[in-house]
Design an enzyme around this catalytic site. Structure first.
Site, PDB file in Angstrom:
ATOM      1  N   HIS A 256      -6.364  -7.160  -0.230  1.00 35.73           N
ATOM      2  CA  HIS A 256      -6.468  -5.733  -0.552  1.00 35.73           C
ATOM      3  C   HIS A 256      -5.731  -5.427  -1.851  1.00 35.73           C
ATOM      4  O   HIS A 256      -4.744  -6.081  -2.183  1.00 35.73           O
ATOM      5  CB  HIS A 256      -5.852  -4.904   0.574  1.00 35.73           C
ATOM      6  CG  HIS A 256      -6.481  -5.152   1.916  1.00 35.73           C
ATOM      7  ND1 HIS A 256      -5.952  -6.051   2.815  1.00 35.73           N
ATOM      8  CD2 HIS A 256      -7.593  -4.635   2.466  1.00 35.73           C
ATOM      9  CE1 HIS A 256      -6.734  -6.071   3.898  1.00 35.73           C
ATOM     10  NE2 HIS A 256      -7.736  -5.232   3.703  1.00 35.73           N
TER      11      HIS A 256
ATOM     12  N   HIS B  15       0.820  -1.234   0.000  1.00 36.56           N
ATOM     13  CA  HIS B  15       0.000   0.000   0.000  1.00 36.56           C
ATOM     14  C   HIS B  15       0.847   1.274   0.000  1.00 36.56           C
ATOM     15  O   HIS B  15       0.319   2.357  -0.267  1.00 36.56           O
ATOM     16  CB  HIS B  15      -0.916   0.048   1.225  1.00 36.56           C
ATOM     17  CG  HIS B  15      -1.963  -1.015   1.252  1.00 36.56           C
ATOM     18  ND1 HIS B  15      -2.835  -1.216   0.197  1.00 36.56           N
ATOM     19  CD2 HIS B  15      -2.283  -1.950   2.187  1.00 36.56           C
ATOM     20  CE1 HIS B  15      -3.646  -2.229   0.503  1.00 36.56           C
ATOM     21  NE2 HIS B  15      -3.331  -2.694   1.688  1.00 36.56           N
TER      22      HIS B  15
ATOM     23  N   ASP C 212      -2.974 -10.721  -2.102  1.00 32.36           N
ATOM     24  CA  ASP C 212      -3.482 -10.170  -0.845  1.00 32.36           C
ATOM     25  C   ASP C 212      -4.935  -9.752  -1.066  1.00 32.36           C
ATOM     26  O   ASP C 212      -5.318  -9.399  -2.184  1.00 32.36           O
ATOM     27  CB  ASP C 212      -2.631  -8.954  -0.461  1.00 32.36           C
ATOM     28  CG  ASP C 212      -2.951  -8.423   0.921  1.00 32.36           C
ATOM     29  OD1 ASP C 212      -2.239  -8.786   1.865  1.00 32.36           O
ATOM     30  OD2 ASP C 212      -3.924  -7.645   1.054  1.00 32.36           O
TER      31      ASP C 212
ATOM     32  N   ASP D  89      -4.943 -12.694   3.877  1.00 29.92           N
ATOM     33  CA  ASP D  89      -6.149 -12.115   4.471  1.00 29.92           C
ATOM     34  C   ASP D  89      -7.410 -12.375   3.644  1.00 29.92           C
ATOM     35  O   ASP D  89      -8.491 -11.924   4.001  1.00 29.92           O
ATOM     36  CB  ASP D  89      -5.956 -10.611   4.751  1.00 29.92           C
ATOM     37  CG  ASP D  89      -5.150  -9.882   3.692  1.00 29.92           C
ATOM     38  OD1 ASP D  89      -4.875 -10.469   2.620  1.00 29.92           O
ATOM     39  OD2 ASP D  89      -4.789  -8.714   3.926  1.00 29.92           O
TER      40      ASP D  89
HETATM   41 ZN   LIG Z   1      -4.169  -7.077   2.914  1.00 26.00          ZN
END
Ligand SMILES: [Zn+2]
Length: 344
Positions: free
Chosen positions: A163, A124, A161, A248
């Site tokens: 995200h 990120h 991931d 996740d």
């Molecule tokens: Zn994540």
């Protein structure tokens, strides 16, 4: 197969208190690797700190010095999700550098493949800002490093991931030398990663986003990999594959809503390993991103090492979610993404 492990106790010194992204993630993962006897089959690659020059391939000098001085002043919050302790700067340098060591090990054939078990995570982090538990963008720095140090022209970054790796996408959005492929729950944090985000300028087409609806699981992930990632990778012909591995999207991880399993992660890893063998002499480097259920993280890392070592038996101590959701709309969704990226 010679599989490399990058780990350093400095990663535990990034002290985030009772935050979900905490040092227990790595403590449990490493002790599980020892307990199961896998660790002794791996080749330990000693981590090193990334240099300022290496960080600056992705990050603004002012941002790097901001992180450094924040650490010197005792730490604190870099953004609403990302906290630092006095040792976090050093840990973050070693997280980025750990991945560089893994890339070097694979490129110099000291190992066949590698997994860097690092924290803080990275995908990120953007040029001048920390985001979502990430301080420096480890995988993006590693891609730039591999392009320059080993004179490569094409690198694939696959990110599973839960995200979207907005920082990684940002770094290479206009760059035709790096193909970024991401599966992620959508809409969800950080908000980016729509299928229509495909790159810009010379990088048009080398960003491949595969947004996923909440509740989808292994079957949808594997179809995204087989029907979209594999053909776009074959067309792109990477010379190295980097993987942002986040766990996740597992059903037992409560940060998000997906229903993937440890078996599913291992199957994704196997697809990546086979792609690397077919396209780039097996050069494959995994790095840890998210994953907040400690048992899931430990067992998934172990399962991926089993795949990297060529072990055919994969243990999945958590099994499947008890309530499966129907993957409504998936067929239309994948067809639209295939059309966007011209794969049949
Ligand atoms: Zn994540």
């Amino acid at each position: 197969m010679k599989a490399g492990l990058v780990y350093d106790p400095i990663y535990l010194e990034h002290d985030t208190g009772d935050h979900v992204e905490n040092s227990r993630r790595l403590v449990e993962a490493i002790s599980y690797l020892k307990e199961t006897g896998i660790k002794e089959k791996l080749i330990s690659l000693p981590a090193r700190p990334a240099s300022l020059e290496e960080l600056e391939m992705i990050h603004a000098p002012e941002y790097i010095s901001h992180v450094k001085s924040k650490a010197e002043n005792g730490g604190g919050w870099l953004d609403p999700d990302t906290v630092m302790s006095p040792k976090s700067y050093e840990a973050a340098l070693y997280a980025a550098g750990g991945l560089l060591v893994a890339v070097e090990g694979v490129m110099k054939k000291e190992v066949d493949n590698a997994f860097a078990i690092v924290r803080p995570p990275g995908h990120h982090a953007i040029r001048d800002r920390a985001m979502g538990f990430c301080i420096f963008n480890n995988v993006a720095i590693a891609a730039r490093f591999a392009l320059s140090k080993f004179s490569l022209n094409r690198i694939l970054i696959a990110d599973f991931d839960v995200h979207h790796g907005n920082g990684t996408q940002d770094a290479f959005y206009a760059d035709p030398n790096v193909l970024y492929f991401s599966t992620h729950e959508y809409p969800y944090y950080p908000g980016t990663g729509a299928a229509k985000e495909t790159g810009t300028g010379k990088g048009e087409g080398t960003t491949v986003n595969f947004p996923m609806a909440a509740g989808w699981g292994d079957e949808e992930y594997l179809r995204a990999f087989k029907e979209v990632l594999v053909p776009v990778a074959r067309r792109f012909q990477p010379e190295l594959i980097l993987v942002s591995a986040g766990f996740d999207s597992h059903w037992a991880d409560h940060l998000a809503m997906m229903t993937a399993t440890i078996t599913g992660f291992a199957q994704m890893a196997l697809i990546l390993k086979e792609l690397a063998a077919e396209l780039c002499q097996g050069r494959l480097v995994f790095t840890l991103e998210g994953g907040y259920n400690l048992r899931v993280v430990a067992s998934s890392i172990k399962a991926i090492f089993d795949v990297l070592l060529g072990n055919s038996e994969i243990e999945d101590p958590l099994g499947k979610a008890s309530v499966a959701r129907k993957p409504e709309g998936f067929d239309e969704h994948i067809e639209a993404i295939k059309r966007t990226h011209h794969v049949s």
